[in-house]
Every structure is written in C-alpha cells, then in structure tokens.
Design an enzyme around this catalytic site. Sequence first.
Site, short mmCIF file in Angstrom:
data_model
loop_
_atom_site.label_atom_id
_atom_site.label_comp_id
_atom_site.label_asym_id
_atom_site.label_seq_id
_atom_site.Cartn_x
_atom_site.Cartn_y
_atom_site.Cartn_z
N ASP A 280 0.87 -1.18 0.00
CA ASP A 280 0.00 0.00 0.00
C ASP A 280 0.91 1.23 0.00
O ASP A 280 2.13 1.13 0.06
CB ASP A 280 -0.97 -0.01 1.19
CG ASP A 280 -2.20 0.89 0.91
OD1 ASP A 280 -2.14 1.71 -0.03
OD2 ASP A 280 -3.20 0.79 1.64
C1 BGC Z 1 -5.08 3.31 0.30
C2 BGC Z 1 -5.29 2.36 -0.84
C3 BGC Z 1 -5.19 3.09 -2.15
C4 BGC Z 1 -3.83 3.74 -2.22
C5 BGC Z 1 -3.57 4.46 -3.52
C6 BGC Z 1 -3.84 4.15 0.11
O1 BGC Z 1 -3.80 5.20 1.04
O2 BGC Z 1 -5.01 2.59 1.51
O3 BGC Z 1 -6.54 1.73 -0.69
O4 BGC Z 1 -5.40 2.21 -3.21
O5 BGC Z 1 -3.74 4.69 -1.17
O6 BGC Z 1 -4.27 5.62 -3.64
#
Ligand code: BGC
Length: 751
Positions: A280
């Site tokens: 993530d």
């Molecule tokens: C979130 C993800 C997301 C990623 C990209 C993160 O903060 O937890 O779910 O896909 O950002 O934007």
Amino acid sequence: MVHTVGEVVTTTAVQSVPGVSSDGAGHARRALELVARMTLGEKIGQMSQVNIGADHVPADLRGAIAAGRVGSVLNAVGVDLVNELQCLAVEESRLGIPLLIGRDVIHGFKTVFPIPLGQAASWNPERVREGARVAAAEAASVGVNWTFAPMMDISRDPRWGRIAESLGEDPYLSSRLAAAMVRGFQGDNLAARGTIAACAKHFAGYGASEAGRDYNTTNVSENEMRNVYLPPFKAAIDAGVASLMASFSDLDGVPATANEWLMKRVLRDEWGFAGLLVSDWESISELMVHGLTANHRQSALAAARAGIDMEMASTTYRDHLEGLVGDGHIAEAELDVMVANILRVKFALGLFERPYTDAAEHAALANPDHLRAAKDAALESLVLLKNDDQVLPLDAHRARSLAVIGPLADAPFDQLGTWVFDGDPKLSITPLDALRETLGEAVTIHFAGALATSRSRDRQGFDEALAAARRADAVLLFLGEESVLSGEAHSRADIRLPGAQEALIEAVAALGKPTVLIVLAGRPLALGNVVDDVASILYAWHPGTMGGPAIAEVLLGRASPSGKLPVTLPRQVGQVPIYYNHKNTGRPATPESFVHIDDLPASAPQLSTGNTSFHLDAGYTPLFAFGHGLGYGEFSYQRIRVSDRRITLGSSFAIEAELTNVGIREAVEVAQLYIRDLVADVTRPVRELKGFQRVRLKPGETARVSFRLGTEELAFYNRRMRSVVEPGRFQAWIGGSSEAALMAEFEVVGG
Ligand code: BGC
C-alpha cells in the site's frame, strides 16, 4: 402458482494465471524471457511504482522512465499524459517495457456508482459486476489500466471510515460480490479493450483496526483470519484477480507488508496466487514507523522477503534492493520471480501489443448507458428500513405538497461519497432535482436545507424548515453524513447523525406530519435516538451520480425498494462490534434473561440479572439486522424442507421454501439461506449466510426458492487450521433477513 426460481451456484471458477488472460502459459514464458534480458537495475525499476503528483510529466520522472527505473505510475489521468508516459517507457527505455497506470477507480470513474457498501446492499452480483464493467470502460478510455479495487475487508465496525469502501460484514456476501467486481473490471480477457486489471485489497485483516480507528493495530487469531477475513480474497483469486494489495495494518505484531506467513505461506504456497502483489502507499517505508525495522534498508528487505512485488510511492526498493542483493541478503533469483509476477500482468493486459490509448476507440465518459447503469445500481442499493402506516410510497394524488428538508437533499458533491477522484458533481442529479423534475407542477415542493452541512450545529435554519414542514402534506428529511465523514482516515467515534440533525428530526416530528427520513451516509449510523420519531426510513448510502432519480422513483412508488443490509445497524455505538454471525457464547442472552437498566431496583443484588451476554443499557439486538430490508410487497415464507434429512459427505442437497407476496404490490425480495453447524471442533457462528437470490413476485404469487449446496460449502477451518466438513447436525433458515424464523434441520453423515 408455484414455480422454481434459479438455484444458487456458490463454487467459483478456477483461476488462470495471472488475471483472466487466455494465454497464461504464453505470458509466463515471455515474462521469463524478458527477465533474463534485464539488468538488476531494470528489475528493481519494474518493482517501483511512482506517484506522478502533477498533471504533466516532471523531468525526474521522465528521466527515470527512460532509464527503465519505473514499472508503474500512479495517478496519471488523461489520454495525452498517459500516452506520453507510455511513449517514454516503450520508445526510450532500453527494453521498451510499457507501464502499469494505476488509479483508485473504486465505485465508478466519471459516472459514479453508489459506494461499494451501497452496491453490496443490492445483494446482486450481476449489478455489481456491471458497475465495475462501466468503471473499467471509462477508466480505460483515459489510459488507466490498473485499478486498486475491489476492497473486500470484512468490516464489523462502522466507526471505521473505510467501511464505505467495503462489501460489508459477511464473508459469503463479500466473496460473491468481490468475485463479481473482479469479473466486471477484468472481463473475460484482460487484453480486450475497456478492461483493466483489478486489485483485491487490503490483504488482510485491515477491517479489524482497533476501535475502528483507521490504520490502527489489528489482532486477529489465525482461525478467525481463515474463517472470516480471508475468504473474499480467495474468492477474488478464484475469479482471476490480477493483483493484490498488502494492508497497512500491523497484524498480530507483524505488519501485513512484511508478513511472510500471510504473503508467502497462505497467498503463494497454499493458494498458488501467481499475480502481482503491491504494497500500500508507502507501507514499506512505514515498517520503520511501526517499529519493525530500524531503517529503510531493513524495510526493503523485510518486504521483499515477504514477497511484495511492487513498492507503491515510497522508494526503499529503488534505494536499497541493489545493495541488498550485492551483500547477499536476498538472491537476485528471488527478485526475478517478483519481476515476472509484474510482467505477466503487463503481458496479460496486452500492453506490449497496445501500449497507447485512443479515446476514439472507447465509449464516451458518462454516456447515457453508463448513467442508466448507475441509476439501476442506486435503485437496488436503497434499503427501506421501516415503513409505518405504509407512508411510502408517497401518493402524489394525496400529497399535494411536500417539504424537502435537509443538507443532503441537494448536495451534488456529497451524494457521490468517498474516493471519487474523477467523479464530476456537475453530473449529479440530486434528490431535490429529481423530485422537482418528476413531480412538475402537480405537487408543490417546499425546500429548506435547515443546516449548512451535516455537521452543522447552527439551528438558525430550523424555523424555515419547520415552516416548510407545516405547509406540507408529508415531510422528506434528507440527512446523514457528508462524503468527507467516511472513507480512508475518516473514522468517527460517535456514529449518530452528526451536528444538530437529531434535534432537527425531533423538531419536525413534533409537527405530527407523515415523515420520511432518507439517510445518505458512508456507514451504518446509530439511529437509535431517532428511529421512533419518523414513520419511514430509507437508507440510501452515498448513492452516486444518479442517486436523486433512484431515490425519487422509490419514494414515489415507481419502483419498489429491494436492498438488504450488508451490515448490521447498531442501536448505539457502544454495541460495536455487533454482527449477525457472532458466536453463541456459553451464556447467550434471551428475552427472559435480559434486564434493562431502568428496570433494576435500587440496591439490586449482584445476581439480579440473568447473567447472560447483554448490555444493561442497549440489550443485545441490533436496531436493524444484517439482511433486513423491506419492499412495497409483503413477503411470507413457508414450508421449508431439506431434500434429504441425512446428507452424505461429498454429496449435494437442496434446501427450499415457498415464498409468497402477500402484499398488494409487485416487489422484489432477496431470499436468504442461513445455516448453523451445531457442534464442531471450534465454535461456529449462530448463523452463516450460505445463499441468496432475488425473486420478483406479483401480488398473490408464490415461488419456491431453492438453494443447492454441496457439503463442501459447510466447511470451516478447525483448530489445526484445516478446512473441514464435520458430520453432525445442522440447522437451516430461509427468510428475508438474518433473523429469519423458518427453520429445518438436517444431518451430515460420513461417506
Ligand atoms: C489506500 C489504498 C489506495 C492507495 C492508492 C492508500 O492510502 O489505503 O486503498 O489504493 O492509497 O491511492
């Protein structure tokens, strides 16, 4: 008339590798050949995903792509921008490897569908698949080829803002819908025009964040992990999902991003997942913040050892993997496997053959078909929680004037919900717009926002709202939460209607008019304080671009609501977590054993209650149960039967009941099947959903709903973490919610 409607098929297809490509073996071969030609630096480049952070290509990114140091770009939107990026990768880098272009396309792109939790309320995999198909088509038309969806974290805590992105609290419903979303995004062939790679997230257990506070610690036993949190991911993999994302959370002391048990043992070894595993956002560099590693070099090593193929946003791989390989901490051959995981997805997407996007080859954004699909999805997401005196549907002949009150009646941005980077509020049709449009001159609408926002405590607007209500035959209150009150990093400790909304309801209710509360929200709210003040409650979630017309159709009776709760609605926040598939405990509460705090005499002795599991001040039941939802018909379930009383392990059997619409209007019911395994190696939930189907019935019509199950669908993970079906007695219920009363018993016997 009795007729049999379709049976539920619960077993899922086998995954081809990776994604749903038709040529898995060919892609694997090509990936290996390419890896063999790559330098270590180019391999690490493929493992790096960079956030563009601009609407043009910054010079450093330009150089990095041309040097083969970037495998994926995040948040680049727009055909020209994406084509420019692809051109740099394809024409200027040594090996010409195209880029994965990632974007959070969570519930629509330009055309916004209901939040995923709202879509889940449709209990309609086909509807959910269609929503993802439209989202993919729109995203692909601007060059996005990878979405970070579906999110399938089991969510039992409505304080957690990300419950909005989830498919609810139930492993079975989430699994069915997650698989459907994957099929919607990816289609039958990832290389086809209009399809994009999906990403099952967040692996795993993120929904268990303590106190519902985002990013917080999770402690989930392995047994609970396997029985509750992991099944949707397995279903997504079986549906061919191309990628998975690691969760931010600290899981039993080892953050998911560095959790070898989760990422290697379960995901790769047990499940044989051969797709791409991405971290993530900065979750690798955050391993240090968790206190798992002392520096970024250790973080890179920990994540690589866990098998995280690609690093999102942070740069520990870029900065340290080469040194780690050089010093012998990790073998280059291990990186080769990870790079191949990434490249296979690029081959499956057909990017080597077709790296560029031509918008002219795609359907237009927000075209009428897409808007219609969004409206249908919104329609099926609406859950009628209560409807005293049949206040709904409104009778436009009798109600000559309506008061439309509340900050969310005409909130084009807020009705879109969380995660709508590309949504356009200008496209939104609000409930006020739709009611005016539909009713025209025939009905007078008195509109009053009453509160500036859902959080507002300023009651200055109350007088105007009450005046509007006084002049009307019926009152429609559009309350709830603005979009910013749910979603990532937007958790709440108090999940009642915020601001002065409860006071507004009370003031309106005092007028004694027929009053309908329409809730627009990103989570189940605790409505215990207001439930009795209004005749009817329609739960609309954040319904997206076409929320207004869908809500108007239901309010005016042009469509019957058919949504069912994919999560339990608590009476008050202190009950959380409260979910239907809980364990029985050794001392389950009963109506006889429950004593309310107000009924305790003064100086009551310690043993003055029944010593069972309840809260003195909130009882033990939810306000509205999982699976609950009314329609304009009225349904009666009768004559449940199991095809065989004794069922041999390994065989299949049917559980059936008769469903009659005893009401006066045609309506759709979602018939639900629950089972209970009465005695097992580990305690099992009091009920588990095992099937559902949507049935449309005319007044007086009866259907036989039939669910066919294989005994393998009764499996659970036992103490030794084996998936087993144990012979023994079971109970089964068929009905319209998790509180269904119609029950039959059966026994599974050894083969
Ligand atoms: C979130 C993800 C997301 C990623 C990209 C993160 O903060 O937890 O779910 O896909 O950002 O934007």
